[in-house]
Structure formats: structure tokens, C-alpha cells
Design an enzyme around this catalytic site. Structure first.
Site, mmCIF file in Angstrom:
data_model
loop_
_atom_site.group_PDB
_atom_site.id
_atom_site.type_symbol
_atom_site.label_atom_id
_atom_site.label_comp_id
_atom_site.label_asym_id
_atom_site.label_seq_id
_atom_site.Cartn_x
_atom_site.Cartn_y
_atom_site.Cartn_z
ATOM 1 C CE LYS A 1 1.224 -2.336 2.003
ATOM 2 N NZ LYS A 1 2.022 -2.176 0.785
ATOM 3 C CE LYS B 1 3.698 -2.840 5.133
ATOM 4 N NZ LYS B 1 4.307 -2.955 3.816
HETATM 5 C C1 PBG Z 1 4.319 -0.415 -0.945
HETATM 6 C C2 PBG Z 1 4.761 -0.557 0.438
HETATM 7 C C3 PBG Z 1 4.469 0.309 1.467
HETATM 8 C C4 PBG Z 1 5.094 -0.195 2.571
HETATM 9 C C5 PBG Z 1 5.775 -1.343 2.190
HETATM 10 N N1 PBG Z 1 5.543 -1.570 0.846
HETATM 11 C C6 PBG Z 1 3.734 1.558 1.475
HETATM 12 C C7 PBG Z 1 2.354 1.602 0.997
HETATM 13 O O1 PBG Z 1 1.678 0.577 0.852
HETATM 14 O O2 PBG Z 1 1.926 2.710 0.766
HETATM 15 C C8 PBG Z 1 5.046 0.424 3.915
HETATM 16 C C9 PBG Z 1 6.106 -0.012 4.803
HETATM 17 C C10 PBG Z 1 6.344 0.895 5.912
HETATM 18 O O3 PBG Z 1 5.639 1.888 6.160
HETATM 19 O O4 PBG Z 1 7.323 0.623 6.590
HETATM 20 N N2 PBG Z 1 4.025 -1.621 -1.574
HETATM 21 ZN ZN ZN Z 2 3.233 -1.106 -3.545
#
Ligand code: PBG
Ligand code: ZN
Length: 325
Positions: A196, A249
Site C-alpha cells: 500500500k 494499492k
Molecule cells: C485507510 C485507508 C485508506 C484507503 C483505504 N483504507 C486511506 C489512507 O490510507 O489514507 C484508501 C482507499 C481509497 O482511496 O479508495 N486505512
Molecule cells: Zn488506516
């Protein structure tokens, strides 16, 4: 000397031959549809940056998920927006928490009509908006693991099939696996947000889920998008910890990693096409600059072509409606 008269257009000349030759076929079965449910909400609300995505009150969850299942989409990913935040993220693992109630309602009313996956993180639930617990001015890894473990167990107790940790804490897969196993949930799978990235494409999600960090940013835990080798190492580590499905991601700007993970490991891969990827499509389509459904199919097919087995996407319903004809 003879030469083969190669003419690739021979196989492009009629629609039926083109159909026969399709190498990658996108199906609604490839999709996982995110579902947002907010505590104490009276009726559905919309957020400007995510056109056509609705945040649901608990009472609307079952009918919405039922209509997703009717589109032949096999899975949902539940995200919760709690009424109260605190420094420990307590409402994330409350047996009466919004996600736990939503999961149990869906299970009770829809049985096994659709697979239930749920996000496991702290950022919607902590007053800091961080994905882990704050100690001083840092995000503390190991105390956060204990909370992530509790969240996963609380979701398993109400019937989740797949937990999806998105906190990017080191050891989150191991901690959750041990927690689930010790509580008798050996059959609950883990789909970790393995790679991520610290992406600028998450901002519409933060508008929806109210989880923007209240100080600093997520750079001390999310991956830098400059580091593909480090991303592979995250995936490798999650596999060593017993993850069932790895996730990359965002998706569209990270197809190189999807392809590389596909060729390097024998593990199911999911790609998360994030909120910013959705809002780019919706914004351009609204202007009439691109064709929304055609671009949706093209993007999702490309993600599958790169090697993803499944795609978490806000475009799920648009894609499924088109694919179902
Ligand atoms: C937070 C989380 C995020 C997303 C999914 N879970 C945002 C972040 O990490 O700031 C982003 C998903 C998206 O933008 O569709 N754990
Ligand atoms: Zn989070």
C-alpha cells in the site's frame, strides 16, 4: 525463398473472430465492491469527490448489498464510519460497532449470497486519524498490532470471511493470523494491503471516511511510490507471515508491481483501484471528455491483464451492469 505473409488484421476482421480471440475477459466475478456504512446516519449521503457512491445508514445496508449480489459481484469490502473516535480506536473492535453490526445484518439476511470482506484499520476510529496508535509524535507499531488483532477477531465473530488489514504496520499479518487462530477462526482468510503506497489518490476516500491524519502524514508507514524493490519485500514478508491474498494499492499506476508479483509468487493477487482513480474517471466523464463505461472496462481489463485476480473498485457496479448487458 518463401516468407510467411503475416497479417495480424486477419484475426481482427469480424466481431465474432475478435470475440473468440479475446485473451483477457473481465467478468463481474473479478470485482469486490466497497460498501461504506456510517453509525447514527438517518439516510444515505453523497460526497462531492465520489459521485454516485453513497454512504449508507445501517438500515439500508442489506438491500444495497443484495443489489450488489444481484449484479453477480461475488464480494463486498465493508468500511465503517463510527460515531465516536478516541485515542485507542475503541469503536473499531466494539462488538456493537458499526462494521460488526453491518456484517452481522448482511450475514443474517443474505446468508452466503455474497462474500463479506472488511477493512481492518484504525484511522476512521482514532482521533489522530492515523492507522496506528500514537505514542509521543510517532505511530507505535507493536501496540497497534494488538488493536488490529482485536478488530479482526471482532469481525470474525460476526461472520466476516476475509479480513483486510490496511494499516501497513509491520507484522500485521502475523499478529492477525495468530489472533484469529487462537480464537478458533482458522478458516477466516487475510487479504493484506501488502504493498500500500503513500498515494495522493486517496483523498476522496478520506473525505468519505473522515480519516485524514490530524497531524503529519502516513509516510512513516505507507510505502514510497519510488521504491518497487521495497514493495516486493512487503509482499514477500506478508507471504512469509501466512497471508492468503496480497494486495497492490493503488492499481492503475502500479501495474508493473502487479505483473512482477504475478511472476514472482504463487499467490492470489488483488488490486485496489482507489478513490482517486474513480474520481478521475467520473470527473472526466461528467465533462463529456471520456466515455465512462468504456473507460471503466478498459481500465479494469488492464488491471486484470497485468496479473490481478480480483479488483477492489468503486467502478464495480458500473462495470458489472455493462458486462451483464
Ligand atoms: C485507510 C485507508 C485508506 C484507503 C483505504 N483504507 C486511506 C489512507 O490510507 O489514507 C484508501 C482507499 C481509497 O482511496 O479508495 N486505512
Ligand atoms: Zn488506516
Amino acid at each position: 525463398m518463401s516468407f510467411p505473409n503475416v497479417r495480424l488484421r486477419r484475426l481482427r476482421k469480424s466481431e465474432k473472430i475478435r470475440e473468440l480471440l479475446e485473451e483477457v475477459r473481465l467478468s463481474p466475478k473479478d470485482l469486490i465492491c466497497p460498501v461504506f456504512v456510517q453509525e447514527d446516519l438517518k439516510s444515505r449521503i453523497q460526497v462531492d469527490s465520489m459521485p454516485d457512491i453513497e454512504i449508507l445508514p445501517l438500515k439500508d445496508v442489506v438491500s444495497e448489498v443484495n443489489s450488489i449480489a444481484d449484479l453477480k459481484i461475488p464480494a463486498i469490502m465493508v468500511f465503517g464510519i463510527p460515531a465516536k473516535k478516541d485515542d485507542k480506536g475503541t469503536s473499531a473492535f466494539d462488538q456493537n460497532g458499526i462494521v460488526q453490526r453491518a456484517i452481522s445484518e448482511i450475514r443474517k439476511n443474505l446468508g452466503n449470497k455474497i462474500a463479506i470482506m472488511a477493512d481492518v484499520c484504525l484511522c476512521q476510529y482514532t482521533d489522530s486519524g492515523h492507522c496506528g496508535l500514537v505514542k509521543g509524535n510517532t505511530i507505535d507499531n507493536d501496540s497497534s498490532l494488538e488493536v488490529l488483532k482485536k478488530i479482526a477477531i471482532s469481525q470474525a465473530q460476526v461472520g466476516v470471511e476475509v479480513v483486510s488489514p490496511s494499516a501497513m504496520m509491520d507484522g500485521q499479518v502475523k499478529a492477525i493470523r495468530e489472533g484469529l487462530d487462537d480464537s478458533g477462526f482458522t478458516d477466516v482468510a487475510i487479504m493484506s494491503h501488502s504493498a500500500k503506497h503513500r498515494s495522493n489518490l486517496y483523498s476522496p476516500f478520506r473525505d468519505m471516511a473522515h480519516c485524514a491524519p490530524q497531524f503529519g502524514d502516513r509516510r512513516s508507514y505507507q510505502l514510497p511510490y519510488t521504491n518497487p524493490t521495497e514493495a516486493m519485500r512487503e509482499v514477500e514478508t506478508d507471504i512469509a507471515e501466512g497471508v492468503d491474498i496480497v494486495m497492490i494499492k493503488p492499481a492503475l499506476a502500479y501495474l508493473d508491481l502487479i505483473a512482477k508479483v504475478r511472476s514472482s509468487f504463487n499467490i492470489p493477487i488483488s488490486a485496489y483501484s482507489v478513490s482517486g482513480e474513480y474520481s478521475l474517471v467520473k470527473a472526466a466523464a461528467k465533462q463529456g471528455w471520456i466515455n465512462e463505461t468504456e473507460v471503466t472496462l478498459e481500465i479494469l481489463t488492464a488491471i486484470k491483464r497485468a496479473g490481478a485476480d480480483m479488483i477492489v473498485t468503486y467502478l464495480s457496479k458500473i462495470a458489472a451492469k455493462t458486462l451483464n448487458g
